[in-house]
Design a protein around this motif. Structure first.
Motif, PDB file in Angstrom:
ATOM      1  N   GLU A  21     -14.838   1.861   9.614  1.00 31.31           N
ATOM      2  CA  GLU A  21     -15.494   1.091   8.541  1.00 31.31           C
ATOM      3  C   GLU A  21     -16.051  -0.451   9.106  1.00 31.31           C
ATOM      4  O   GLU A  21     -15.347  -0.755  10.188  1.00 31.31           O
TER       5      GLU A  21
ATOM      6  N   ALA B 228     -19.378   0.920  -1.872  1.00 34.16           N
ATOM      7  CA  ALA B 228     -19.717   0.665  -0.595  1.00 34.16           C
ATOM      8  C   ALA B 228     -21.386  -0.009  -0.561  1.00 34.16           C
ATOM      9  O   ALA B 228     -22.175   0.372  -1.624  1.00 34.16           O
TER      10      ALA B 228
ATOM     11  N   GLU C  19     -16.374   2.350   2.522  1.00 35.18           N
ATOM     12  CA  GLU C  19     -15.195   2.573   1.440  1.00 35.18           C
ATOM     13  C   GLU C  19     -15.765   1.995  -0.021  1.00 35.18           C
ATOM     14  O   GLU C  19     -16.183   0.861   0.164  1.00 35.18           O
ATOM     15  N   ASP C  20     -15.362   2.866  -0.575  1.00 37.04           N
ATOM     16  CA  ASP C  20     -15.710   2.546  -2.272  1.00 37.04           C
ATOM     17  C   ASP C  20     -14.326   1.943  -2.730  1.00 37.04           C
ATOM     18  O   ASP C  20     -13.143   2.466  -2.196  1.00 37.04           O
ATOM     19  N   GLU C  21     -14.222   1.040  -3.592  1.00 36.28           N
ATOM     20  CA  GLU C  21     -12.854   0.466  -3.971  1.00 36.28           C
ATOM     21  C   GLU C  21     -12.887   0.419  -5.451  1.00 36.28           C
ATOM     22  O   GLU C  21     -14.051   0.446  -6.200  1.00 36.28           O
ATOM     23  N   LEU C  22     -11.922   0.583  -6.382  1.00 36.26           N
ATOM     24  CA  LEU C  22     -11.877   0.300  -7.561  1.00 36.26           C
ATOM     25  C   LEU C  22     -10.438  -0.470  -7.769  1.00 36.26           C
ATOM     26  O   LEU C  22      -9.462  -0.325  -7.365  1.00 36.26           O
TER      27      LEU C  22
ATOM     28  N   ASN D 169     -17.509  -7.164   1.566  1.00 40.03           N
ATOM     29  CA  ASN D 169     -18.139  -6.057   1.347  1.00 40.03           C
ATOM     30  C   ASN D 169     -17.819  -4.974   2.321  1.00 40.03           C
ATOM     31  O   ASN D 169     -17.698  -5.253   3.356  1.00 40.03           O
ATOM     32  N   HIS D 170     -17.613  -3.782   1.715  1.00 43.50           N
ATOM     33  CA  HIS D 170     -17.368  -2.570   2.928  1.00 43.50           C
ATOM     34  C   HIS D 170     -18.659  -1.908   2.860  1.00 43.50           C
ATOM     35  O   HIS D 170     -19.419  -1.604   2.086  1.00 43.50           O
TER      36      HIS D 170
ATOM     37  N   SER E  28      -8.866   2.969  -3.294  1.00 45.61           N
ATOM     38  CA  SER E  28     -10.162   2.950  -2.192  1.00 45.61           C
ATOM     39  C   SER E  28     -10.089   4.398  -1.451  1.00 45.61           C
ATOM     40  O   SER E  28      -9.203   4.973  -1.125  1.00 45.61           O
ATOM     41  N   THR E  29     -11.321   4.643  -1.020  1.00 44.89           N
ATOM     42  CA  THR E  29     -11.415   5.836  -0.176  1.00 44.89           C
ATOM     43  C   THR E  29     -11.169   5.320   1.222  1.00 44.89           C
ATOM     44  O   THR E  29     -11.133   3.930   1.310  1.00 44.89           O
TER      45      THR E  29
ATOM     46  N   GLY F 213      -5.106  -1.557  -6.615  1.00 41.15           N
ATOM     47  CA  GLY F 213      -6.516  -1.314  -5.833  1.00 41.15           C
ATOM     48  C   GLY F 213      -6.448   0.263  -5.481  1.00 41.15           C
ATOM     49  O   GLY F 213      -5.569   0.678  -4.708  1.00 41.15           O
TER      50      GLY F 213
ATOM     51  N   SER G 154       0.888  -1.034   0.250  1.00 43.34           N
ATOM     52  CA  SER G 154       0.018   0.041   0.165  1.00 43.34           C
ATOM     53  C   SER G 154       0.860   1.295  -0.017  1.00 43.34           C
ATOM     54  O   SER G 154       1.909   1.127   0.925  1.00 43.34           O
TER      55      SER G 154
END
Length: 167
Positions: A124, A95, A63-66, A59-60, A118-119, A116, A31
Motif C-alpha cells: 500500500e 482508493a 485499499e478501500d475504506e468504509l 488517501n490510499h 477496509s480491504t 472502520g 483493530s
C-alpha cells in the motif's frame, strides 16, 4: 503461536488502545478483523473525543475504506468537501489520489464512535496531502521480515541508480 479465530466477539470484551498525539489527534481504538479470522478485511472500532481526529487527512492508493458512525457527531472531510456526520451514516473512502483523501473529525460534544472497515492489501501507498508525506508499506504473512514501512516526502527522491555498486 497464532490465536484461534472466533466466530463472534463483543466490543465490550476487547481492550481498547488509548493514544494521543499533539493537541488534535486522540483515540481509543482496536483493530479486530484478525480475531475473527478475516485475513483480507480490516475492521476497527474507534472512540474519538470531542475536538479530535483519529488520523491525519490521507488517501490510499490500493485499499478501500468504509466507515459506519455508531454514535456522536462530526465532520467527514473528503477531498475538497466537508460533510456533517451523525449516527447511521455510512462513509466511503475508495482508493485513489488526493481527490479521495479523507479524515473524520469529532465536531460534537460527545465521544464519536465508529467502525472502520477496509480491504487489506499486501502492498500500500498512503499520501498525506496536508503535510506532503507518503507512506509505503507491506504486510507479508509468513515472510521475515513481516513488514516494510517507510515514511518520506517526494522531494527527497533518490535516483534509481543511487548507491548501486559499479555505478
Amino acid at each position: 503461536m497464532a490465536t484461534e479465530a472466533k466466530a463472534a466477539i463483543n466490543i465490550a470484551d476487547l481492550k481498547l488502545d488509548h493514544w494521543k498525539q499533539g493537541e488534535f489527534y486522540e483515540s481509543a481504538d482496536i483493530s479486530f478483523g484478525a480475531l475473527l479470522g478475516l485475513a483480507g478485511l480490516g475492521i476497527s472500532y474507534n472512540e474519538v473525543p470531542p475536538g479530535k481526529s483519529s488520523c491525519p487527512f490521507h488517501n490510499h492508493h490500493v485499499e478501500d475504506e468504509l466507515f459506519y458512525v455508531i454514535s456522536g457527531a462530526g465532520e467527514y472531510r473528503f477531498g475538497d468537501e466537508r460533510h456533517a456526520i451523525k449516527p447511521g451514516d455510512v462513509l466511503g473512502a475508495p482508493a485513489g489520489g488526493p481527490e479521495t483523501a479523507h479524515q473524520i473529525i469529532n465536531t460534537g460534544t460527545a465521544t464519536l464512535i465508529y467502525l472502520g472497515i477496509s480491504t487489506m492489501a499486501k502492498t500500500e501507498i498512503v499520501e498525506y496531502p496536508d503535510s506532503g508525506k507518503f507512506l509505503a508499506k507491506t504486510n507479508r504473512d509468513g515472510v521475515k521480515p513481516r513488514r516494510f514501512r517507510h515514511i518520506g516526502r517526494p522531494e527527497s527522491d533518490l535516483d534509481y541508480w543511487d548507491g548501486e555498486p559499479g555505478v
